[in-house]
Design a protein around this motif. Structure first.
Motif, PDB file in Angstrom:
ATOM      1  N   PHE A 166       0.828  -1.203  -0.053  1.00  0.00           N
ATOM      2  CA  PHE A 166       0.100  -0.134  -0.179  1.00  0.00           C
ATOM      3  C   PHE A 166       0.557   1.144  -0.132  1.00  0.00           C
ATOM      4  CE2 PHE A 166       0.719  -1.165   4.274  1.00  0.00           C
ATOM      5  CZ  PHE A 166       1.078  -0.069   4.883  1.00  0.00           C
ATOM      6  N   ASN A 167       0.291   2.223  -0.169  1.00  0.00           N
ATOM      7  CA  ASN A 167       0.993   3.642  -0.333  1.00  0.00           C
ATOM      8  C   ASN A 167       0.945   4.482   1.217  1.00  0.00           C
ATOM      9  OD1 ASN A 167       1.478   3.662  -3.113  1.00  0.00           O
ATOM     10  ND2 ASN A 167      -0.506   4.322  -3.614  1.00  0.00           N
ATOM     11  N   ASN A 168       2.468   4.522   1.591  1.00  0.00           N
ATOM     12  CA  ASN A 168       2.457   5.363   2.770  1.00  0.00           C
ATOM     13  C   ASN A 168       3.817   6.227   2.893  1.00  0.00           C
ATOM     14  OD1 ASN A 168       1.794   6.368   5.582  1.00  0.00           O
ATOM     15  ND2 ASN A 168       3.296   4.554   6.321  1.00  0.00           N
ATOM     16  N   THR A 169       3.819   7.343   3.297  1.00  0.00           N
ATOM     17  CA  THR A 169       5.208   7.929   3.423  1.00  0.00           C
ATOM     18  C   THR A 169       5.367   8.440   5.007  1.00  0.00           C
ATOM     19  OG1 THR A 169       4.278  10.143   2.640  1.00  0.00           O
ATOM     20  CG2 THR A 169       5.080   8.606   1.145  1.00  0.00           C
ATOM     21  N   THR A 170       4.606   8.160   5.787  1.00  0.00           N
ATOM     22  CA  THR A 170       4.562   8.861   7.006  1.00  0.00           C
ATOM     23  C   THR A 170       5.442   7.754   7.960  1.00  0.00           C
ATOM     24  OG1 THR A 170       2.527   9.926   6.940  1.00  0.00           O
ATOM     25  CG2 THR A 170       3.223   9.657   9.045  1.00  0.00           C
ATOM     26  N   ALA A 171       6.333   7.986   8.947  1.00  0.00           N
ATOM     27  CA  ALA A 171       6.591   7.086   9.952  1.00  0.00           C
ATOM     28  C   ALA A 171       6.017   7.244  11.222  1.00  0.00           C
ATOM     29  CB  ALA A 171       8.240   7.475  10.206  1.00  0.00           C
ATOM     30  N   TYR A 172       5.252   6.168  11.422  1.00  0.00           N
ATOM     31  CA  TYR A 172       4.426   5.986  12.779  1.00  0.00           C
ATOM     32  C   TYR A 172       5.283   5.127  13.784  1.00  0.00           C
ATOM     33  CZ  TYR A 172       0.520   7.373   9.747  1.00  0.00           C
ATOM     34  OH  TYR A 172      -0.408   8.167   9.101  1.00  0.00           O
ATOM     35  N   ASN A 173       4.788   5.295  14.874  1.00  0.00           N
ATOM     36  CA  ASN A 173       5.398   4.535  16.098  1.00  0.00           C
ATOM     37  C   ASN A 173       4.362   3.231  16.178  1.00  0.00           C
ATOM     38  OD1 ASN A 173       7.377   6.514  16.929  1.00  0.00           O
ATOM     39  ND2 ASN A 173       5.730   7.739  17.171  1.00  0.00           N
ATOM     40  N   TYR A 174       3.504   3.251  15.993  1.00  0.00           N
ATOM     41  CA  TYR A 174       2.364   1.948  16.073  1.00  0.00           C
ATOM     42  C   TYR A 174       1.804   1.870  14.989  1.00  0.00           C
ATOM     43  CZ  TYR A 174       2.718   3.787  21.075  1.00  0.00           C
ATOM     44  OH  TYR A 174       3.199   4.172  22.164  1.00  0.00           O
ATOM     45  N   TYR A 175       1.758   0.381  14.812  1.00  0.00           N
ATOM     46  CA  TYR A 175       0.932  -0.149  13.536  1.00  0.00           C
ATOM     47  C   TYR A 175      -0.075  -1.260  14.146  1.00  0.00           C
ATOM     48  CZ  TYR A 175       3.987   2.115  10.618  1.00  0.00           C
ATOM     49  OH  TYR A 175       4.644   3.446   9.574  1.00  0.00           O
ATOM     50  N   ARG A 176      -1.531  -1.311  13.594  1.00  0.00           N
ATOM     51  CA  ARG A 176      -2.254  -2.225  14.203  1.00  0.00           C
ATOM     52  C   ARG A 176      -3.124  -2.843  13.203  1.00  0.00           C
ATOM     53  NH1 ARG A 176      -6.823  -0.118  18.594  1.00  0.00           N
ATOM     54  NH2 ARG A 176      -4.708  -0.363  20.220  1.00  0.00           N
ATOM     55  N   ILE A 177      -3.501  -4.298  13.234  1.00  0.00           N
ATOM     56  CA  ILE A 177      -4.298  -4.652  12.322  1.00  0.00           C
ATOM     57  C   ILE A 177      -5.401  -5.006  13.068  1.00  0.00           C
ATOM     58  CG2 ILE A 177      -3.251  -7.285  12.742  1.00  0.00           C
ATOM     59  CD1 ILE A 177      -3.883  -7.884   9.721  1.00  0.00           C
ATOM     60  N   ASN A 178      -6.650  -4.602  12.627  1.00  0.00           N
ATOM     61  CA  ASN A 178      -8.074  -5.008  13.290  1.00  0.00           C
ATOM     62  C   ASN A 178      -8.663  -6.105  12.200  1.00  0.00           C
ATOM     63  OD1 ASN A 178      -7.577  -2.921  14.760  1.00  0.00           O
ATOM     64  ND2 ASN A 178      -9.080  -1.436  13.854  1.00  0.00           N
ATOM     65  N   ILE A 179      -8.670  -7.411  12.794  1.00  0.00           N
ATOM     66  CA  ILE A 179      -9.212  -8.545  12.125  1.00  0.00           C
ATOM     67  C   ILE A 179     -10.679  -8.401  12.435  1.00  0.00           C
ATOM     68  CG2 ILE A 179      -9.075 -10.986  11.791  1.00  0.00           C
ATOM     69  CD1 ILE A 179      -6.395 -10.925  12.456  1.00  0.00           C
ATOM     70  N   THR A 180     -11.609  -8.001  11.263  1.00  0.00           N
ATOM     71  CA  THR A 180     -12.910  -7.942  11.603  1.00  0.00           C
ATOM     72  C   THR A 180     -13.732  -9.030  11.178  1.00  0.00           C
ATOM     73  OG1 THR A 180     -13.085  -6.853   9.269  1.00  0.00           O
ATOM     74  CG2 THR A 180     -12.872  -5.166  11.384  1.00  0.00           C
ATOM     75  N   ALA A 181     -13.353 -10.171  10.620  1.00  0.00           N
ATOM     76  CA  ALA A 181     -13.994 -11.140  10.308  1.00  0.00           C
ATOM     77  C   ALA A 181     -13.118 -12.584   9.909  1.00  0.00           C
ATOM     78  CB  ALA A 181     -14.880 -11.030   9.216  1.00  0.00           C
ATOM     79  N   THR A 182     -13.412 -13.680  10.413  1.00  0.00           N
ATOM     80  CA  THR A 182     -12.564 -14.845   9.746  1.00  0.00           C
ATOM     81  C   THR A 182     -13.481 -15.429   8.932  1.00  0.00           C
ATOM     82  OG1 THR A 182     -13.653 -16.247  11.679  1.00  0.00           O
ATOM     83  CG2 THR A 182     -11.367 -14.888  12.112  1.00  0.00           C
ATOM     84  N   ARG A 183     -13.216 -16.655   8.365  1.00  0.00           N
ATOM     85  CA  ARG A 183     -13.873 -17.304   7.111  1.00  0.00           C
ATOM     86  C   ARG A 183     -15.354 -18.107   8.103  1.00  0.00           C
ATOM     87  NH1 ARG A 183     -10.001 -20.501   3.357  1.00  0.00           N
ATOM     88  NH2 ARG A 183     -12.172 -21.508   2.645  1.00  0.00           N
ATOM     89  N   GLY A 184     -15.079 -17.991   9.490  1.00  0.00           N
ATOM     90  CA  GLY A 184     -16.231 -18.688   9.941  1.00  0.00           C
ATOM     91  C   GLY A 184     -16.112 -19.082  11.693  1.00  0.00           C
ATOM     92  N   GLY A 185     -16.896 -18.908  12.485  1.00  0.00           N
ATOM     93  CA  GLY A 185     -16.616 -19.371  13.911  1.00  0.00           C
ATOM     94  C   GLY A 185     -16.119 -18.329  14.687  1.00  0.00           C
ATOM     95  N   SER A 186     -15.730 -18.702  16.011  1.00  0.00           N
ATOM     96  CA  SER A 186     -15.292 -17.753  17.086  1.00  0.00           C
ATOM     97  C   SER A 186     -13.637 -18.083  17.411  1.00  0.00           C
ATOM     98  CB  SER A 186     -16.033 -18.005  18.496  1.00  0.00           C
ATOM     99  OG  SER A 186     -16.110 -19.275  18.600  1.00  0.00           O
ATOM    100  N   GLN A 187     -13.281 -18.961  16.460  1.00  0.00           N
ATOM    101  CA  GLN A 187     -11.775 -19.241  16.418  1.00  0.00           C
ATOM    102  C   GLN A 187     -11.026 -18.384  15.390  1.00  0.00           C
ATOM    103  OE1 GLN A 187     -11.615 -23.617  16.339  1.00  0.00           O
ATOM    104  NE2 GLN A 187     -11.955 -23.720  18.804  1.00  0.00           N
ATOM    105  N   MET A 188      -9.629 -18.131  15.859  1.00  0.00           N
ATOM    106  CA  MET A 188      -8.932 -17.250  14.843  1.00  0.00           C
ATOM    107  C   MET A 188      -7.441 -17.954  14.979  1.00  0.00           C
ATOM    108  SD  MET A 188      -6.651 -14.690  14.384  1.00  0.00           S
ATOM    109  CE  MET A 188      -6.531 -13.618  15.813  1.00  0.00           C
TER     110      MET A 188
END
Length: 342
Positions: free
Chosen positions: A308-330
């Motif tokens: 992806f495009n980004n030119t800003t230096a960040y201190n924190y990075y996060r991934i929000n996993i909003t859905a799996t293929r199914g169920g309550s396990q990941m």
């Protein structure tokens, strides 16, 4: 006859006199001390050689153990390792009465600190790979993919590979042998925009919104996300929901413009399917840098790279996993932050 008796008496008397003499104890010595200083590598041209200096007192003999099966009896010495690794170094000082003291240290040699190469797009779409390291190298070998399974591509300092396919990235390994016979290999992800460098490997910390029930250090705890092994995984056996997130705080602010995800080893329904990738300067205010939906893979332990495009230096990075293929396990085997700018 009398003379013989007298001689025996004199000899016996002498013997008894000697036995009665008090023994003089050997003087005790001050106990030895030991300390050490490790510096290195000695130069960028010689990245496997380190300098060891002994600081000891009240000793008769010094023994270095370098952690690779070799030793030295010199007080100050340079030693060359033959492969990357973590080595336990011990300096032992002994005196003549058998007393000893020792000091321990550690040498860490990482292949990513030694092996480096660049990728530059050519006019015809091909990529020119070029070794880029100050070390004195006597042999190069390029591989398509990982060292253990990849096919050799060439043995020169530079190499041109065809245009990348639909995936837009390729795994390439460069193995080198230094002038002193030490060997190291490192695998990098190559894209049309250059090589991707691993920001996660530079250090930092990981937190998650929900961890494995046995904790982050457990067999399938959250730290498996960033342990550098594709064959381990982070697994939530229960408790996954659409609000789950994982966060890396990098050691130094970095411009991240790609990330790597590796799928788990078994049940496909546990795979992340939808997610958002975000950056933050302060860990409070977040900017969405990338979003993905309906990402499906039937391949286990599959490595995928998302650019992806980004030119800003960040201190924190996060991934929000909003859905799996199914169920309550990941589950997820690996999550690495990447950059073309390092």
């Amino acid at each position: 006859m009398a003379l013989s008796v007298l001689l025996v008496f004199v000899l016996l008397s002498g013997s008894c006199k000697k036995a009665l003499e008090p023994s003089i104890p050997e003087a005790d010595e001050p106990k030895p001390t030991a300390n050490l200083t490790i510096t290195g590598p000695v130069s960028q041209q010689d990245p496997f050689t380190f300098s060891f200096k002994g600081e000891a007192s009240n000793y008769k003999e010094l023994i270095w153990s370098f952690g690779d099966g070799t030793a030295s009896y010199e007080k100050d010495v340079n030693h060359t390792y033959l492969a990357p690794g973590t080595y336990k170094v011990v300096l032992k000082a002994l005196n003549k009465l058998g007393y000893w003291a020792q000091k321990e240290g550690q040498v860490i040699i990482r292949p990513e600190d030694i092996v480096n190469f660049t990728a530059e797009a050519q006019a015809d779409g091909s990529l020119k790979l070029q070794a880029a390291m100050p070390a004195e190298i006597q042999a190069y070998t390029w591989y398509a993919g990982a060292l253990s399974t990849g096919q050799p591509l060439g043995t020169a300092a530079s190499l041109t590979i065809p245009a990348l396919g639909q995936a837009g990235f390729s795994m390439v390994t460069l193995k080198v042998k230094t002038a002193k016979g030490a060997e190291a290999a490192y695998t990098k992800i190559v894209t049309n925009n250059g090589t991707l460098n691993d920001v996660t490997s530079k250090g930092g910390s990981l937190t998650v919104s929900t961890d494995n029930g046995s904790g982050p250090y457990s067999f399938e705890g959250s730290l498996k996300l960033v342990d550098g092994s594709n064959t381990t995984k982070f697994f939530l056996s229960s408790g996954y929901n659409s609000g789950f997130w994982a966060q890396q705080k990098v050691k130094n602010p970095a411009v991240v413009n790609a990330y790597q995800l590796v799928s788990g080893n078994d049940v496909k329904d546990r795979d992340p399917k939808n997610w958002d990738f975000l950056g933050s300067v302060d860990g409070m205010t977040w900017v969405t840098l990338d979003s993905r939906k309906d990402i499906i893979s039937d391949v286990r332990f599959e490595t995928r790279v998302f650019l992806f495009n980004n030119t800003t230096a960040y201190n924190y990075y996060r991934i929000n996993i909003t859905a799996t293929r199914g169920g309550s396990q990941m589950q997820l085997s690996e999550w690495r932050l990447m950059s073309t700018g390092l």
